[in-house]
Design an enzyme around this catalytic site. Structure first.
Site, PDB file in Angstrom:
ATOM      1  CG  ASP A  82       7.347  -3.321  30.953  1.00 56.70           C
ATOM      2  OD1 ASP A  82       7.114  -4.414  30.406  1.00 56.70           O
ATOM      3  OD2 ASP A  82       6.938  -2.242  30.490  1.00 56.70           O
ATOM      4  CD  GLU A 136       7.084  -2.601  22.583  1.00 57.04           C
ATOM      5  OE1 GLU A 136       6.159  -2.292  21.818  1.00 57.04           O
ATOM      6  OE2 GLU A 136       7.336  -1.966  23.632  1.00 57.04           O
ATOM      7  CD  GLU A 160      13.626  -0.792  27.174  1.00 58.91           C
ATOM      8  OE1 GLU A 160      13.683   0.278  27.811  1.00 58.91           O
ATOM      9  OE2 GLU A 160      12.572  -1.254  26.693  1.00 58.91           O
ATOM     10  CG  HIS A 191      10.456  -0.126  34.993  1.00 62.36           C
ATOM     11  ND1 HIS A 191       9.503   0.780  35.419  1.00 62.36           N
ATOM     12  CD2 HIS A 191       9.967  -0.621  33.829  1.00 62.36           C
ATOM     13  CE1 HIS A 191       8.497   0.822  34.564  1.00 62.36           C
ATOM     14  NE2 HIS A 191       8.760  -0.036  33.595  1.00 62.36           N
TER      15      HIS A 191
END
Length: 724
Positions: free
Chosen positions: A456, A532, A536, A460
């Protein structure tokens, strides 16, 4: 008032076209500043940092050892942590990876290939690995010796097995290519029975018919003597090139095509960033003749036909949709420019200002950095980005009185992470793989959602970059001071260079063949990499584009906006499932207008943090954070309506989070503005990265005059204005 409107329009760069939220930490109101500080003087920012900044180096206790599977000559350079071949270098290295169109699995002394059948239900779809053919050398003296990655590029990886077997695994090649480096006897086995085994007169081609209906073609660069039994093929000692390809659906018409292209083989593939919104695939080839490769559905949308020729009759099955033959060792992929703006694409009518101003005032009153309890890099980053959204909303509606307080909050929250003074966590540099990890993540692989094992990263860091870009915009002096740290943070997933002169691996998360990112890091998964939240991911490259804008870095703007556009295209191709799509099976399509988690070898309706039945979460995780670029991502109003009507019934379930409701209502506002705004006003809470101000900004910036959304490019594209 007219002058105000003109000024606001000029302030915009240009416009138009084309997660897991936790509970909000307690916040206490902040008393207003007696008076705003004076405006900072205008500052011209150099394009690049004057010197590279490095976060403090650390030795992680949880990262795997890269020396097991990478050759020694690669260990002095940063190594990939989200790559298409990641399973080959984790744990035992024996989990399969999808090298289109084959699933490839390597053991210490053999390599298996599968042309995988698809298994599908209304909840998931995946490809099944069967060891259709397994290649090894006879009489391996050290069967426990591991395979080694001897080289890798954007589109290829070279895998060396003991006993002089080198496999050029090039993505999209209909052939598996093996170079036998020294004379050894080859052994090929299958889990099926061999029904027919037919050589040509020169013994440079063999046709193998199996009892499962498959037909395989085996080519060699020089005559090779092969014999077979029921499920085994053996050779006399041989050195040279062996190429193996399946004949799709045993279609005899394709056999001459594969014959024709069997002599030219790719050994590596690179991606070159040439002109804006364009990438070029370049394969290094050996042998003679033309190169045949396979294009996925997104390639076919973007392919410049003048650079290559499409062979419509050459088709291979894939979980990503049909792969179609393309000839040529160079492809050019072009996408329309995507809108990257600080403010809304259409603007906001002034009669809506008072309600938004009231919401902004309340949200800004709640900003208090001292009340933040989370030390998570993900949740903290979302709080930073949420406040940055308030600044841009306030700027857009000319409510500049609140900017000094937002500016102070952003400084108080961002600086400790950049200075290394944040209590309980922080950014550190890992030399073993070449990247940024967190202090918590260096000790615990589960901390920060696995950030310490490279999960990720774009999520972040993307949130932090958004806050940094906005703060540098409203406070150029601060931006100039922290430019080196900002660039170092961004370099973790935005580095284009490669080799020993770089500190970070090339485009850590972005897959230049699939044209979207992967979020899973150094974790072995049977179905390969996964992602996912596409929204983002888009936020990460969008925020990097804003960084380029604020620092006047046209090269960064060009690259980051291209990746933003590609990520949007990929989201709309593989995550957004329209009613008339035929890419997935009918059952899966009917029940899943949006994919939950997309894997290299699987599509899942469930989420990492919620079951498939929580439709509001499946929708929301593909929307957050709500930004101007969200309008480009969801530009198809008919699909948006399909998606919202699918999700709305889930909001009646007991325990549905208010934050998730907000994202459903936000999309509803695309086509039912008045109904959506009434629902938003009744919300009792919001996602920790969202706010009432942001939802109202979104609703009141919808353009009801454009029924079909934005196609991209044209006079509304910012790029031509910015660069020319």
């Amino acid at each position: 008032m007219v002058l105000k409107k003109i000024r606001r329009k000029l302030e915009r760069i240009v416009t138009k076209p084309f997660k897991k939220p936790p509970r909000k930490p307690p916040i206490k109101p902040q008393s207003p500043d007696p008076s705003p500080p004076p405006e900072p003087p205008p500052a011209t920012m150099p394009r690049h940092p004057s010197h590279p900044f490095m976060f403090p180096e650390t030795n992680s206790t949880v990262l795997p050892d890269p020396t097991t599977f990478f050759s020694a000559n690669l260990l002095s350079s940063p190594l990939p942590t989200n790559s298409f071949f990641q399973n080959f270098v984790l744990k035992n290295g024996d989990q399969p990876e999808y090298i289109h169109p084959y699933l490839i699995k390597s053991t210490p002394s053999s390599l298996s290939m599968s042309y995988p059948p698809l298994f599908s239900t209304d909840a998931f779809t995946y490809q099944i690995f069967n060891a259709d053919l397994t290649i090894s050398a006879v009489d391996n003296p050290d069967p426990n010796q591991t395979h080694v990655v001897s080289s890798f590029n954007d589109l290829s990886v070279t895998l060396d097995l003991p006993q002089s077997l080198r496999f050029y695994l090039v993505r999209g090649s209909p052939f598996l290519t093996c170079q036998v480096m020294q004379k050894v006897a080859i052994f090929i086995s299958t889990i099926h029975a061999i029904l027919e085994f037919t050589p040509n007169s020169s013994r440079t081609k063999y046709k193998v018919n199996l009892n499962n209906g498959q037909t395989w073609l085996l080519y060699s660069s020089s005559p090779i003597d092969l014999t077979y039994e029921i499920s085994k093929i053996s050779s006399l000692p041989f050195s040279g090139i062996i190429r193996i390809a399946i004949l799709p659906n045993s279609n005899a018409n394709l056999e001459p095509v594969l014959d024709r292209f069997s002599s030219c083989y790719p050994v590596s593939g690179d991606v070159v960033f040439t002109t804006p919104f364009c990438v070029e695939y370049k394969w290094e080839t050996k042998g003679w003749g033309d190169l045949l490769m396979l294009a996925n559905p997104l390639h076919l949308q973007l392919l410049d036909n003048s650079s290559s020729k499409i062979l419509d009759d050459v088709k291979y099955n894939s979980i990503d949709g049909e792969l179609v033959g393309v000839t040529g060792d160079t492809w050019v992929l072009k996408t329309d420019p995507v809108s990257v703006t600080w403010h809304s694409i259409n603007g906001i009518k002034e009669e809506s200002y008072p309600e938004i101003i009231n919401a902004v005032a309340k949200d800004v009153d709640g900003l208090d950095s001292s009340s933040i309890t989370t030390t998570s890099s993900y949740f903290y980053g979302k709080l930073v980005a949420r406040a940055a959204r308030l600044a841009l909303i306030a700027e857009e509606i000319s409510y500049i009185d609140v900017l000094p307080r937002i500016q102070k909050y952003l400084k108080d929250t961002i600086e400790p992470w950049l200075d290394g003074t944040f209590n309980g966590n922080g950014f550190l540099y890992d030399k073993s793989w070449g990247g940024i990890i967190t202090k918590q993540g260096s000790l615990d692989s589960g901390a920060d959602f696995g950030f310490g094992i490279y999960n990720d990263h774009h999520y972040h860091i993307g949130y932090f970059l958004y806050g940094i870009a906005v703060l540098a915009k409203i406070d150029p002096i601060w931006g100039r001071k922290y430019r080196p740290q900002a660039y170092a943070l961004m370099a973790d997933f935005m580095t284009l260079g490669k080799g020993k002169n770089t500190k970070y691996t090339r485009l850590r998360c972005f897959d230049l063949w699939k044209l979207h990112s992967w979020a899973g890091g150094l974790t072995e998964f049977a179905d390969g990499r996964n992602q996912e939240s596409t929204s983002e991911a888009i936020n990460a490259y969008y925020s990097a584009t804003l960084m380029g804008l604020v620092y006047g870095d046209t090269h960064l703007v060009s690259t980051a906006s291209l990746l933003t556009a590609m990520e949007i295209h990929a989201s709309q191709t593989w995550w957004h499932v329209r009613e008339d799509d035929t890419r997935y099976t009918e059952d899966f399509t009917r029940n899943n207008p949006v994919v939950g988690v997309l894997w290299a070898n699987k599509r899942d309706s469930g989420l990492w943090f919620a079951p498939a039945e929580w439709r509001e979460c499946r929708l929301g995780i593909q929307v957050l954070p709500l930004l101007p670029v969200t309008e480009v991502l969801f530009s198809d109003k008919r699909f948006v309506k399909q998606l919202v009507e699918w999700a709305l019934p889930a909001l009646t379930r007991e325990g549905v989070g208010e934050g998730w409701k907000g994202f459903v209502y936000a999309l509803q506002g695309v086509y039912e503005k008045e109904i959506a705004v009434e629902s938003i006003r009744k919300l009792k809470g919001h996602d920790d990265g969202n706010s009432l101000s942001n939802l109202l900004w979104w609703i009141y910036s919808r353009d009801e005059g454009e029924e079909e959304g934005y196609e991209g490019g044209g006079r509304h594209c910012w790029y031509g204005h910015y660069c020319h």
